[in-house]
Design a protein around this motif. Structure first.
Motif, short mmCIF file in Angstrom:
data_model
loop_
_atom_site.label_atom_id
_atom_site.label_comp_id
_atom_site.label_asym_id
_atom_site.label_seq_id
_atom_site.Cartn_x
_atom_site.Cartn_y
_atom_site.Cartn_z
N GLU A 93 0.83 -1.20 0.00
CA GLU A 93 0.00 0.00 0.00
C GLU A 93 0.87 1.27 0.00
N SER A 94 1.85 1.32 0.86
CA SER A 94 2.77 2.47 0.91
C SER A 94 3.99 2.07 1.74
N GLU A 95 5.13 2.68 1.40
CA GLU A 95 6.36 2.38 2.12
C GLU A 95 6.31 2.99 3.53
N PRO A 96 6.73 2.25 4.55
CA PRO A 96 6.75 2.83 5.90
C PRO A 96 7.84 3.89 6.02
N PRO A 97 7.64 4.90 6.88
CA PRO A 97 8.65 5.96 7.06
C PRO A 97 9.79 5.47 7.95
N MET A 98 10.85 4.93 7.35
CA MET A 98 11.93 4.31 8.11
C MET A 98 13.13 5.24 8.32
N GLY A 99 13.06 6.47 7.84
CA GLY A 99 14.22 7.36 7.97
C GLY A 99 14.44 7.85 9.38
#
Length: 839
Positions: A93-99
């Motif tokens: 669905e969408s990339e998780p915010p891993m930054g």
């Protein structure tokens, strides 16, 4: 199921040297530890750990990935696979915010002990707080999670600490002027005093009195104080304090006497500024120390989330899935691919633990036997470590207590180990430890010694494991093992298929058929004279010739049977499709019939209610007129008017009767037409290629226009867009229709959007704008990207004080078309850029 120890903690790590051990004196624990290390090494599990670690976004996740190993309980394996599956679903669905995730443990420890953190350290803390906040929001808004929702609840972001650090430290890791009113006052005074001092010295540089004494017409600094570069020979002519000389000795740096007091005042301001900065850093560091435990909990959760993210990315890269699990020792791999061979891997179908628990694989060298063993073992270890494996979804994986293997030739000159001894070095502890809960993989069983002794030894080893119901897969060249397996219950032969026409292996495992060496066929194709081959065949014993002939006949029968099975399966599938299609059509017609009856009843009831109301109104008017005629006309009324009213009532009565008859006749014709339409030949009998996505159709059952989104030719149905609704309908309910004018207009607008998208820049630059100027430009840019069908935008706002960046990201938080956003990577511009993912 027993968890494997960390191989990196043993001597030599993953690549420990093979050593001969006298297993007679070894304990059970020593045997199992040796076998665990051997399995991890021979199956190359470290390479899988490295691939997972490479997909982590931080050192925290990387560390967990490098330490990955098979888990100890069934529950742990199920949970680990489930969390990987949940992350895969989210990533679709969408990339998780891993930054922003990093290891804060040294910084937290220093702050807890009362130490002062540097600005870059505090920024790292703020980045982790932001990562925890964004991931908590990202995971909490998902309603189909189980394992990951627990991690979302474990995250306890600290927005107050994040905000206080962001407000005091700039993206360039400097303490901001606005960190405190005192610091703002001191830095304003520093700028003013520095400019005043520079103006005074610039005037001196331009003065005629010093022109001939200056080495260069510039103002410079030494030791934090402003000085002038004076020629060595003019040293005594300029009054002031000497702060050193150049390396050549030709220049002396002098602080003129007239600016000494000004420099002193400037230095005092610098000292005060430094103390204020240290105070601010100390306050922030104490805040970090007070929140140490909270940050540590977040660190643990972030590390776990990053590790799961790395597993999910690895699974996506391998096109892997979570197999069905069981505790019955049943292993069935369909379309299994060795994960380290990539796209070159030939899919493998194999099973063991069902009808048979001992499988003996034979075939020529380089035929793929060893790769098949390694595929079975490595995928088993991966699954038990919570990793998805590259197999088809209908695969079954048993959860074994242990995986024992002896694969490859680990002979060692250093340890004076021959091929045979190196094999026995592993087989002996396997025989000691293996039971019905273990998976045993043996490569070239009994090899490395005289076949007259090696074959019986292999039979004895296999029989010992077989009697204990150990799930065993073994490869061999010995023909005696083929006949041994045929006479053994719950045991099966298999072979690696070989194409005698092309003289090459197909790397396909064939269950139920022992392999042949194909030596005579290969030799003949390569040019060995026929008389030599004839002598060789005569030299073989009658039993060996009979066995080879039998295997050949079995192989021919198997191929004929497989061809028949494929045809039968195809016919069964076709029949099943026709059955499902007939059932769907019958169900559909039944539903249409019920809809017609219900709809007709509703329409008739509505019509009759309206007709009854109109008839009642007519009767009331008629009664009123009759009453007037009985009682006599009021004085002054014209009888002609009464006749006119009577004529009007008559006309209305006839009109109501006519409309009722017309409606009932029309409804009867409509029902007859729809019945004939439903009984007409189904469009399914037409060419299925006539239906295509994007085609405009009339939906018969709903009497509405629609547009086909997707055609399922196998099931003879289609997904259809009807207004804002999407539904799946049988093709029998659809009728092709011409493309409407509105569709052509939308296509024209779509082409305009495409042209706009081609001219749209990939990023917008608002670095020199105020917040009030930038936000409208960002809003219009995002609208243009959405209109052009884009799903990514880049906003360049620079670092500066961070005010513009924070305002833009606050605006993005509430934007309805924004899915997520993140700071740019190093190559994208770092935190001076915000990358936006649009819905």
């Amino acid at each position: 199921m027993r968890g494997f120890g960390d191989p990196s903690q043993s001597d030599g790590g993953w690549d420990n040297i093979v050593q001969w051990v006298d297993w007679r004196d070894a304990s059970q624990e020593d045997c199992e530890e040796h076998l665990d290390r051997t399995a991890l090494r021979q199956l190359e599990f470290a390479a899988i750990a490295d691939r997972v670690a490479a997909h982590a976004s931080s050192s925290l996740g990387n560390g967990l990935a490098e330490a990955i190993r098979p888990l100890g309980t069934t529950e742990q394996v199920r949970h680990a696979l489930q969390e990987t599956s949940e992350m895969r679903t989210l990533m679709e669905e969408s990339e998780p915010p891993m930054g922003g995730i990093s290891d804060l443990s040294p910084l937290i420890g220093r702050a807890r002990r009362g130490g002062v953190l540097l600005p870059e350290d505090l920024l790292a803390v703020a980045d982790c707080c932001r990562a925890a906040r964004l991931l908590h929001r990202y995971l909490s808004r998902q309603d189909h999670l189980d394992r990951l929702s627990d991690l979302a609840e474990a995250l306890d972001p600290d927005p107050a600490l994040e905000k206080s650090i962001r407000g005091a430290i700039t993206e360039d890791a400097e303490v901001a002027d606005d960190a405190s009113p005192e610091l703002r006052r001191l830095r304003r005074a520093l700028r003013q005093k520095s400019e005043e001092l520079r103006r005074r010295l610039d005037a001196m540089v331009r003065s005629p009195e010093l022109k001939n004494h200056l080495q260069e017409a510039i103002v410079t600094q030494r030791g934090g104080r402003y000085v002038l570069p004076i020629r060595q020979e003019s040293r005594g002519r300029v009054k002031g304090i000497v702060h050193g000389q150049s390396s050549s000795g030709a220049t002396v740096f002098i602080e003129p006497q007239v600016v000494v007091e000004m420099n002193n005042a400037l230095q005092q301001l610098h000292d005060e500024e430094e103390r204020e900065v240290l105070r601010i850093l100390g306050d922030l560091s104490r805040d970090v120390g007070r929140e140490a435990r909270r940050l540590e909990i977040d660190q643990e959760a972030l590390a776990r989330i990053d590790f799961i993210y790395a597993k999910a990315r690895t699974a996506r890269e391998m096109d892997a899935v979570a197999p069905r699990l069981n505790d019955e020792g049943y292993l069935r791999l369909v379309g299994a691919r060795h994960p380290l061979l990539g796209k070159d891997a030939v899919p493998l179908d194999v099973e063991v633990g069902g009808d048979f628990h001992t499988l003996v694989v034979t075939g020529p060298n380089t035929g793929g036997k060893t790769v098949a063993l390694k595929t079975i073992g490595l995928l088993t270890l991966m699954c038990q470590a919570g990793l998805h494996i590259p197999v088809d979804e209908q695969s079954d994986m048993a959860l074994f207590r242990a995986v024992y293997c002896d694969i490859g030739d680990e002979q060692s000159i250093w340890q004076n180990l021959s091929t045979f001894s190196s094999h026995m070095n592993n087989v002996i502890p396997i025989l000691r430890c293996a039971d019905s809960t273990a998976l045993v993989l043996l490569d070239e069983l009994g090899a490395g010694t005289d076949p007259a002794e090696g074959a019986p030894l292999a039979v004895g080893i296999l029989l010992s494991l077989h009697e204990r119901v150990v799930r065993t897969v073994a490869t061999t060249h010995y023909g005696q093992l083929k006949s041994f397996v045929y006479g053994l219950d719950h045991a099966a032969n298999a072979s690696m298929e070989f194409d005698a026409e092309t003289l090459s292996p197909t790397y396909r495992l064939v269950l139920g058929t022992p392999g042949r060496s194909n030596a005579f066929e290969i030799a003949g194709r390569l040019g060995i004279p026929e008389d030599v081959l004839a002598r060789a065949r005569r030299a073989m014993s009658g039993e060996e010739m009979d066995a080879q002939s039998l295997i050949r006949a079995i192989e021919q029968d198997r191929r004929a049977w497989e061809e028949s099975r494929r045809r039968a399966e195809s016919e069964v599938q076709d029949a099943e499709k026709l059955r499902r299609r007939a059932e769907r059509r019958e169900e559909y017609l039944r539903g249409v019939q019920e809809d017609i009856v219900a709809s007709t009843r509703r329409e008739l009831r509505s019509f009759m209610d309206a007709t009854r109301e109109e008839a009642n109104a007519l009767l009331r008017d008629i009664h009123r007129l009759v009453s007037q005629l009985h009682t006599g006309l009021p004085a002054g009324d014209d009888p002609a008017d009464v006749l006119h009213q009577a004529e009007e009532l008559r006309r209305r009565t006839l009109d109501l009767r006519s409309r009722t008859e017309q409606y009932l006749s029309s409804k009867r014709r409509s029902l007859e037409s729809r019945s004939e339409e439903e009984a007409a030949p189904s469009p399914e009998t037409l060419e299925l290629d006539a239906w295509r996505p994007g085609q405009h159709v009339h939906v018969r059952s709903l009497d509405r226009p629609g547009r086909i989104l997707e055609v399922n030719r196998e099931d003879a149905d289609a997904e259809v867009q009807i207004g804002v609704m999407r539904t799946r309908l049988p093709l029998s309910d659809l009728q092709p229709m011409e493309e409407p004018e509105e569709r052509r207009e939308r296509l024209r607008l779509g082409e305009m959007a495409r042209v706009k998208g081609e001219s749209l820049p990939e990023e917008i630059n608002v670095r020199q704008h105020t917040v009030d100027e930038a936000l409208p430009k960002v809003a219009k840019y995002l609208d243009d990207v959405v209109l052009a069908g884009g799903n990514r935008a880049a906003i360049l706002h620079g670092r500066g004080t961070g005010a513009l960046r924070d305002a833009i990201r606050s605006y993005l938080d509430d934007h309805p078309q924004v899915e997520t956003y993140r700071p740019g990577s190093g190559s994208e511009g770092g935190d001076g850029v915000t990358i936006v993912a649009l819905r």
